[in-house]
Structures are given as structure tokens and as C-alpha cells.
Write a protein that holds these residues in place. Structure first.
Motif, mmCIF file in Angstrom:
data_model
loop_
_atom_site.group_PDB
_atom_site.id
_atom_site.type_symbol
_atom_site.label_atom_id
_atom_site.label_comp_id
_atom_site.label_asym_id
_atom_site.label_seq_id
_atom_site.Cartn_x
_atom_site.Cartn_y
_atom_site.Cartn_z
ATOM 1 N N GLU A 137 73.605 47.374 45.238
ATOM 2 C CA GLU A 137 74.558 46.453 45.838
ATOM 3 C C GLU A 137 75.950 46.876 45.405
ATOM 4 O O GLU A 137 76.116 47.607 44.435
ATOM 5 C CB GLU A 137 74.287 44.994 45.471
ATOM 6 N N SER A 141 78.927 44.795 49.763
ATOM 7 C CA SER A 141 77.688 44.131 50.196
ATOM 8 C C SER A 141 77.667 42.677 49.726
ATOM 9 O O SER A 141 77.141 41.812 50.427
ATOM 10 C CB SER A 141 76.436 44.886 49.723
ATOM 11 N N ARG A 142 78.281 42.401 48.588
ATOM 12 C CA ARG A 142 78.384 41.007 48.128
ATOM 13 C C ARG A 142 79.289 40.201 49.068
ATOM 14 O O ARG A 142 78.986 39.054 49.401
ATOM 15 C CB ARG A 142 78.869 40.945 46.685
ATOM 16 N N SER A 145 77.422 39.690 52.382
ATOM 17 C CA SER A 145 76.368 38.716 52.119
ATOM 18 C C SER A 145 76.939 37.300 52.104
ATOM 19 O O SER A 145 76.388 36.388 52.732
ATOM 20 C CB SER A 145 75.687 39.028 50.783
ATOM 21 N N LYS A 149 75.912 34.420 54.762
ATOM 22 C CA LYS A 149 75.355 33.149 54.277
ATOM 23 C C LYS A 149 76.218 31.976 54.735
ATOM 24 O O LYS A 149 75.691 30.922 55.110
ATOM 25 C CB LYS A 149 75.247 33.165 52.755
ATOM 26 N N VAL A 156 69.784 37.365 53.234
ATOM 27 C CA VAL A 156 70.892 38.315 53.354
ATOM 28 C C VAL A 156 71.642 38.418 52.026
ATOM 29 O O VAL A 156 72.866 38.445 51.999
ATOM 30 C CB VAL A 156 71.853 37.932 54.507
ATOM 31 N N PRO A 158 72.991 40.315 48.544
ATOM 32 C CA PRO A 158 73.750 41.564 48.449
ATOM 33 C C PRO A 158 72.893 42.829 48.432
ATOM 34 O O PRO A 158 73.307 43.857 48.972
ATOM 35 C CB PRO A 158 74.541 41.437 47.149
ATOM 36 N N VAL A 161 71.648 43.278 52.020
ATOM 37 C CA VAL A 161 72.776 43.701 52.849
ATOM 38 C C VAL A 161 73.130 45.161 52.575
ATOM 39 O O VAL A 161 73.407 45.915 53.504
ATOM 40 C CB VAL A 161 73.989 42.765 52.654
#
Length: 188
Positions: A137, A141-142, A145, A149, A156, A158, A161
Motif C-alpha cells: 500500500e 492507495s490510502r 481507498s 469508502k 476497498v 488500501p 486498492v
């Protein structure tokens, strides 16, 4: 595997993974429906290996009406029961319901003039990032995500994703010595 070219280590375990790696993984995908399908399949993969999903991918496509978001969004209890009895897919009610809700969100975005493909690629300014192939991650990606969300998508996190970003070519995480790294970078 079909030849001795250097590949990402994960692609050396299984012929199906090797074929997927050599032809699909990391290739920039721009089609909104395919981006959504892949995100939903990554959600089904949570807690399992990607090989399981690859082996069942065609069954998933049949079970989920070709991943047509308009059709999937209308699935009800009868469809959920049908899917829970379908041994050809991963039978997890929460993931099935998340896919149906994901289709509804996709359609809501489209109805509001927001193209899912443009939404996804906006996070990278429309260009594939050249990754290092070592993360599960990232900050990006965080962030993606969190936004998914916020919109109501499930499964989904991190890590999911980031795996999705790798699969659809938003990030080129082929290993530095993998023969596909340069090929995929040229596609960006």
C-alpha cells in the motif's frame, strides 16, 4: 512457464499467473467498466490468492451478468441467493452485496456526469506511475481507498486498492528486472 525471460517473482508460481502477468497485469486500463470490474474482483480476492480469482474470473463474469453495472445494480435477494449457491464464484454474502452496491455507486456517478475511468485516473493525473514493486500500500492507495469508502464502496482498503492500481496499470510495479516493466512503461 513459456520461456525463461525474467519476470516478477509472483508470476513464476503458476502458468495462469504467468499468462496473466505477461498479457494483462500492469497494462493501463482506461475503460470505466473494466476498471470497476477489476476493482470488484480485487474485493473478492480479499483473504484469498489472486490465482483463485483468476481461475474463477469467467464464472464471475457469467454470474454477474458480464459485470454490466446497470444489470448488477438491480440484483435483489433472489440474485444473492443464486450467487450464494454458485460454486463457480467466491460465495461471500458481504462481497456479493458490496459488488451490487458498487454497481449502484458506479451508476450514480455516471448519472451525475462523473465518468468512473476519469475519476480513477485523476488520482495519477491521467498517467501511470512508475512504482518500485515492493509496496502493498502507499499514500496514494490510502487516499483512493478513503475516497472510495466515502462514496460507499466496500472491500476497498488500501492494500486492495494498491493491488487494483497495479492490475489496471495506474502504477507499474513490475520488478526492475522483469521483461514487462519496460514494455508496460512504454504503454503509458
Amino acid at each position: 512457464m513459456s520461456d525463461d525471460r525474467p519476470r516478477c517473482a509472483w508470476a513464476m508460481r503458476d502458468p495462469l499467473e504467468c499468462a496473466y502477468h505477461d498479457s494483462e497485469w500492469g497494462v493501463p486500463e482506461r475503460d470505466p467498466r473494466m476498471l470497476w470490474e477489476t476493482l470488484m474482483l480485487e474485493g473478492f480476492q480479499a483473504g484469498l490468492s489472486w490465482t483463485v480469482i483468476l481461475r474463477k474470473r469467467e464464472n464471475f463474469r457469467k454470474a454477474f451478468a458480464g459485470f454490466d453495472p446497470l444489470k448488477v445494480a438491480g440484483f435483489g435477494e433472489r440474485d444473492i441467493a443464486r450467487l450464494m449457491n454458485d460454486a463457480g464464484i467466491v460465495r461471500a454474502r458481504a462481497k456479493i452485496e458490496a459488488t451490487i452496491r458498487g454497481a449502484q455507486i458506479y451508476n450514480e456517478m455516471q448519472a451525475n456526469g462523473e465518468n468512473f475511468g476519469a475519476f480513477c485516473w485523476a488520482f495519477t493525473d491521467g498517467k501511470p506511475l512508475q512504482g518500485e514493486g515492493v509496496h502493498t500500500e502507499t499514500g496514494l492507495s490510502r487516499a483512493i481507498s478513503k475516497e472510495l469508502k466515502r462514496r460507499g464502496f466496500k472491500f476497498v482498503g488500501p492494500t486492495i486498492v494498491h493491488a487494483w492500481m497495479q492490475a489496471v496499470g495506474m502504477v507499474n510495479d513490475h520488478a526492475p528486472d522483469c521483461f514487462r516493466r519496460g514494455e508496460v512503461a512504454a504503454l503509458g
